[in-house]
Scaffold this motif. Structure first.
Motif, PDB file in Angstrom:
ATOM      1  N   TRP A   5      -8.176  15.044   0.077  1.00  0.00           N
ATOM      2  CA  TRP A   5      -7.851  13.608   0.328  1.00  0.00           C
ATOM      3  C   TRP A   5      -7.329  12.945  -0.564  1.00  0.00           C
ATOM      4  CZ3 TRP A   5      -8.803  12.194   5.432  1.00  0.00           C
ATOM      5  CH2 TRP A   5      -9.873  12.897   5.948  1.00  0.00           C
ATOM      6  N   GLY A   9      -3.801  11.000   0.642  1.00  0.00           N
ATOM      7  CA  GLY A   9      -3.694   9.367   0.418  1.00  0.00           C
ATOM      8  C   GLY A   9      -2.650   9.208  -0.497  1.00  0.00           C
ATOM      9  N   GLN A  10      -2.299   9.953  -1.494  1.00  0.00           N
ATOM     10  CA  GLN A  10      -0.995   9.865  -2.160  1.00  0.00           C
ATOM     11  C   GLN A  10       0.240   9.929  -1.485  1.00  0.00           C
ATOM     12  OE1 GLN A  10      -0.810  12.878  -5.444  1.00  0.00           O
ATOM     13  NE2 GLN A  10       0.818  11.753  -6.323  1.00  0.00           N
ATOM     14  N   PHE A  12       0.732   9.423   1.684  1.00  0.00           N
ATOM     15  CA  PHE A  12       0.574   8.165   2.580  1.00  0.00           C
ATOM     16  C   PHE A  12       1.052   7.114   1.719  1.00  0.00           C
ATOM     17  CE2 PHE A  12      -1.619   4.189   4.102  1.00  0.00           C
ATOM     18  CZ  PHE A  12      -1.211   4.274   5.520  1.00  0.00           C
ATOM     19  N   GLY A  13       0.623   6.817   0.772  1.00  0.00           N
ATOM     20  CA  GLY A  13       0.975   5.659  -0.264  1.00  0.00           C
ATOM     21  C   GLY A  13       2.560   5.785  -0.509  1.00  0.00           C
ATOM     22  N   VAL A  14       3.013   6.824  -0.922  1.00  0.00           N
ATOM     23  CA  VAL A  14       4.337   7.025  -1.017  1.00  0.00           C
ATOM     24  C   VAL A  14       5.294   7.051  -0.116  1.00  0.00           C
ATOM     25  CG1 VAL A  14       6.168   8.772  -1.961  1.00  0.00           C
ATOM     26  CG2 VAL A  14       3.942   8.483  -3.309  1.00  0.00           C
ATOM     27  N   SER A  15       4.720   7.556   1.194  1.00  0.00           N
ATOM     28  CA  SER A  15       5.477   7.401   2.373  1.00  0.00           C
ATOM     29  C   SER A  15       5.712   5.831   2.882  1.00  0.00           C
ATOM     30  CB  SER A  15       4.901   7.979   3.493  1.00  0.00           C
ATOM     31  OG  SER A  15       5.061   9.445   3.304  1.00  0.00           O
ATOM     32  N   LEU A  16       4.627   5.282   2.721  1.00  0.00           N
ATOM     33  CA  LEU A  16       4.420   3.782   2.901  1.00  0.00           C
ATOM     34  C   LEU A  16       5.546   2.933   2.222  1.00  0.00           C
ATOM     35  CD1 LEU A  16       3.209   1.623   4.929  1.00  0.00           C
ATOM     36  CD2 LEU A  16       1.591   1.177   2.816  1.00  0.00           C
ATOM     37  N   VAL A  17       5.646   3.090   0.542  1.00  0.00           N
ATOM     38  CA  VAL A  17       6.223   2.358  -0.145  1.00  0.00           C
ATOM     39  C   VAL A  17       7.916   2.770   0.090  1.00  0.00           C
ATOM     40  CG1 VAL A  17       6.894   2.014  -2.453  1.00  0.00           C
ATOM     41  CG2 VAL A  17       4.698   2.172  -1.671  1.00  0.00           C
TER      42      VAL A  17
END
Length: 74
Positions: A5, A9-10, A12-17
């Motif tokens: 997880w 989450g990492q 997801f966060g990098v993709s979002l930024v």
């Protein structure tokens, strides 16, 4: 089946930024190429600088897309 997880989450966060950043840069390019409302009719140095900046924004977006395709293919 084990799901990491923290890694999910990492990613997801990098993709979002990165996605929000690229959309912002592309938006700056669009704004830079659009004509200014109520501005002078003759193009000046400000227009040339805005267009150059806009083309640089588009070049950054194209490079990011090219790098993404490279990562997928390699």
């Amino acid at each position: 089946m084990h799901i990491d997880w923290a890694a999910l989450g990492q990613v997801f966060g990098v993709s979002l930024v990165v996605t929000v950043g690229l959309v912002g840069i592309f938006t700056l390019g669009i704004v830079g190429t659009s004509p200014r409302a109520g501005g002078p009719a003759d193009p000046g140095a400000g227009t040339l600088a805005r267009r150059s900046g806009a083309y640089a924004c588009f070049a950054v977006c194209a490079a990011a897309v090219g790098y993404g395709i490279y990562l997928i293919v390699a």
